[in-house]
Design a protein around this motif. Structure first.
Motif, mmCIF file in Angstrom:
data_model
loop_
_atom_site.group_PDB
_atom_site.id
_atom_site.type_symbol
_atom_site.label_atom_id
_atom_site.label_comp_id
_atom_site.label_asym_id
_atom_site.label_seq_id
_atom_site.Cartn_x
_atom_site.Cartn_y
_atom_site.Cartn_z
ATOM 1 N N GLU A 589 0.818 -1.206 0.000
ATOM 2 C CA GLU A 589 0.000 0.000 0.000
ATOM 3 C C GLU A 589 0.858 1.265 0.000
ATOM 4 O O GLU A 589 0.490 2.283 -0.593
ATOM 5 N N ASP A 594 -3.557 -1.179 -4.015
ATOM 6 C CA ASP A 594 -4.822 -1.311 -3.291
ATOM 7 C C ASP A 594 -4.820 -2.524 -2.375
ATOM 8 O O ASP A 594 -5.488 -2.526 -1.338
ATOM 9 N N GLU A 596 -2.323 -5.795 -0.658
ATOM 10 C CA GLU A 596 -0.960 -6.255 -0.410
ATOM 11 C C GLU A 596 -0.869 -7.752 -0.679
ATOM 12 O O GLU A 596 -1.626 -8.535 -0.106
#
Length: 739
Positions: A589, A594, A596
């Motif tokens: 992130e 958006d 991980e």
């Protein structure tokens, strides 16, 4: 008194004859007026021309001294080596040791190219490279520029490299070529011997023409394939002519347009050869070895052609031996005509005579030979191969220059006449004969030599089922490629299948990508280590509206690190070498992602060949470790030799394993449109899983395939059948690189 004057006149006349012969490069042996001067005319015929070696061997056994020699095409190669003082046995040993398949390829062995140059092979790109200069497309002058052939000829003729007047060779020699400007026959009488021979053998459309003395020259067989009149004009009293050219095919055997075209081309070469044969007198000797069953490029039959040449000459022994000389005369002839083939030269200095815009320092980085070492063909080939492998040169020549007893080795790189900006095209087609087909078309534009450190800008456009536009800037950090920066921008559009429950829906995904990395080449030709940052913006939506499936807006971003090792010899049908790729990606992130997740992938293959049989062992392992991959970034299996029977990418998941073994048998030779024909089979085992706990050896899916493969100018073509467990099977028609 009259007798005294007459004797004096004879002596003066003999002296003038002797001086005249010496001026023409003739040794004292050839000044004997009682012995007819023998001229040897060797015709062209590709691999058939190897028969000339057998004929030379018989002439030497019969102690027949050759005073003049001329040749066209392959006849020029054999004649030139013999004229340089090489024995028939040495000529045979040298020619039979040539790897003709390799010699017909301009590029250095793929293992010797830098890792960045290997990437030009691309996934879909055709071998042919076009130039782009001043808004115009430039085409190379031949499919083969003759780089390796040139180096080999220069090495063979090294003992007489300083002789520029071909009358001064151990045997006066005329290689026959054609001036492409007006079609006139050229009997080359001076210059560099290796270049002249290469010009005589420059088959138009295959080998590039050779520029000599402001003339652009091609294969001499186009105008005079049997140079009888040339050796007669040189001074021959008796001509021994050897015709190894192809003969007319019968009307009954002309079944296709190709047959007709071949016959039409033959007319021009046979017409003059027949006129030359008609000019022979009863004193002359004509040898026509029966070689019609040997094809022009079938150099694997060179030994057979040599034997046929010997038999053909022995059948004419009774007529030939009238021109024999006694043992004493023969030894005198050999002493004056045979040149020691000693190439033990100590190089005192090494210099680059650069005929390009590439910096001298960048070229010198690829020269490993050191002053004070002995010259060797291996060292020459290594250095020249590396310089040529830089990709900037049409040709890399070498020559020796001696000053005050010291020998200087000079490398002469010549810039590509169609560079430094290049276009390449490619195609990839797949069809399973059940309505599932796809295609990819690709075009690559390379702008090279942007700065003194050989920066490059490369752009690839790909159209088809997956569409891409990617552009990279490659910048070496110095005159070598050891360290480099690589920056890229791109976009793509693709259509993955997404499964939810029992439904499978195809998504349309669009994305843009930016990346920058620092790399270190290993070797520099073995591989590379690379670390960088990348970010991609994705937008996806289902092509068919379905409950629970929404538009997807996502951003990935993170660090990636990779290790690549590439030493396979051919990307189409590898025969030797290994390839390994390790890639680790962390999406985080803090880098704009958006979600991980991690990706770790390892793939490798090893190829070995014995004779016509090639074996490959390969593996691919990939995992998301303890994370979940979004659907657009999952691993996929399926397709030809990747769980054959399934469609490409049909199986998708977070973890992947694939093991495969492949066998190839070469059943066709090389040359022309096809570089090789193969029969093959594969055995595969693998699967994809959503979690690591699901992954198990007893859960592997087993598959295999059988196929026919063709290596063509536009890429490899496969026609195969694949089958996996659970009665999953498929037929494949596949054009494009797959191994």
């Amino acid at each position: 008194m009259k007798n005294h004057h007459r004797t004096t006149s004879y002596l003066l006349l003999a002296g003038l004859c002797l001086l005249s012969n010496l001026a023409l490069g003739q040794p004292a042996f050839d000044s004997d007026p009682s012995r007819p001067k023998i001229g040897l005319a060797l015709g062209g015929g590709g691999a058939k021309g190897s028969a000339h070696i057998g004929i030379l061997r018989v002439l030497e056994e019969l102690h027949i001294p050759v005073s003049y020699i001329a040749g066209s095409s392959m006849g020029s190669i054999v004649a030139g080596l013999y004229a340089s003082g090489m024995s028939p046995d040495d000529i045979e040993a040298n020619l039979l040791a040539i790897d003709w398949d390799d010699l017909m390829q301009d590029k250095p062995s793929r293992q010797d190219q830098s890792y960045w140059r290997k990437q030009d092979d691309g996934e879909y790109l055709i071998k042919m490279e076009l130039g782009l200069r001043d808004g115009k497309v430039q085409i190379p002058k031949g499919l083969i520029l003759g780089q390796k052939f040139n180096v080999l000829l220069k090495w063979f003729t090294l003992p007489v490299a300083r002789i520029e007047d071909f009358n001064q060779l151990p045997i006066p020699f005329r290689p026959i070529a054609v001036d492409i400007a007006d079609g006139s026959m050229v009997a080359i009488d001076s210059g560099n011997l290796a270049d002249a021979i290469r010009a005589s053998a420059a088959l138009p459309g295959i080998f590039a023409p050779v520029k000599l003395q402001d003339r652009l020259l091609i294969d001499g067989a186009m105008a005079k394939n049997l140079p009888v009149d040339v050796v007669r004009q040189m001074g021959a009293d008796v001509v021994i002519a050897v015709d190894v050219g192809s003969k007319y095919a019968s009307v009954e055997s002309l079944h296709s347009a190709l047959d007709i075209s071949t016959q039409a081309m033959l007319i021009s070469t046979r017409k003059d050869a027949d006129l030359q044969i008609a000019s022979l007198t009863p004193r002359d000797v004509l040898l026509v070895p029966p070689l019609n069953h040997i094809q022009t490029l079938d150099f694997s039959k060179s030994s057979e052609a040599i034997s046929i040449g010997e038999v053909s000459a022995r059948e004419k022994t009774d007529k030939l031996k009238q021109y024999s000389v006694n043992d004493t005369q023969w030894h005198q002839y050999l002493k004056s005509h045979r040149t020691p083939q000693e190439r033990e030269v100590t190089v005192k200095r090494i210099r680059v005579m650069n005929r390009s815009a590439v910096a001298d320092t960048a070229i010198e980085k690829h020269i490993h030979m050191q002053p004070g070492t002995r010259l060797s063909l291996h060292a020459l080939r290594r250095d020249i191969s590396e310089i040529y492998g830089m990709g900037d040169f049409e040709q890399v020549n070498f020559f020796l220059h001696t000053t005050d007893g010291d020998t200087e080795l000079v490398y002469e790189p010549v810039a590509k006449s169609w560079g430094p900006n290049y276009l390449r095209f490619g195609v990839n087609l797949q069809d399973n004969f059940e309505g599932a087909s796809s295609y990819q078309l690709a075009m690559s534009y390379n702008k090279t030599q942007i700065n003194q450190f050989r920066g490059e800008w490369k752009t690839v456009l790909q159209l088809g089922e997956e569409q891409r536009l990617n552009s990279w800037f490659f910048q070496p950090l110095g005159y070598s490629d050891d360290y480099y920066l690589l920056a890229g921008l791109g976009g793509r559009r693709f259509f993955p299948d997404v499964t939810t429950g029992v439904d499978t829906v195809k998504y349309e995904v669009r994305g843009g990508l930016a990346s920058i990395s620092l790399g270190r080449q290993i070797g520099p030709k073995y591989g590379t280590v690379q670390v960088g940052l990348q970010k991609e913006w994705l937008h996806g939506e289902p092509q068919v509206r379905s409950t629970g499936l929404q538009r997807v807006q996502a951003t990935t971003g993170g660090i990636y690190a990779g290790l690549s090792y590439d030493q396979i010899d051919n990307v189409n049908f590898p025969k030797s070498g290994s390839e390994i790729t390790l890639l680790y990606t962390l999406n985080r992130e803090r880098y704009g992602a958006d979600a991980e997740y991690d990706k770790l992938g390892l793939a490798g293959a090893r190829f070995r060949t014995w004779g016509v049989n090639t074996f490959m062992l390969g593996a691919r392992l990939a995992s998301s470790l303890d994370t979940d991959l979004p659907f657009y970034d999952q691993y996929g299996l399926g397709g030809f030799t990747s769980l054959s029977g399934y469609q490409s990418g049909e199986l998708r998941g977070n973890h992947l394993a694939l093991l495969k073994a492949l066998y190839l048998r070469r059943i066709g030779g090389s040359g022309g449109v096809l570089d090789g024909t193969y029969l093959g089979m594969s055995v595969e085992g693998g699967n994809v899983w959503q979690t690591r706990d699901d992954a198990a050896a007893n859960d592997l899916i087993y598959a295999g395939s059988v196929f026919l493969g063709l290596d063509t100018l536009v890429g490899p073509v496969y026609l195969g059948y694949g089958r996996a467990e659970n009665n999953v099977d498929s037929l494949y028609l596949f054009l494009g690189k797959t191994f």
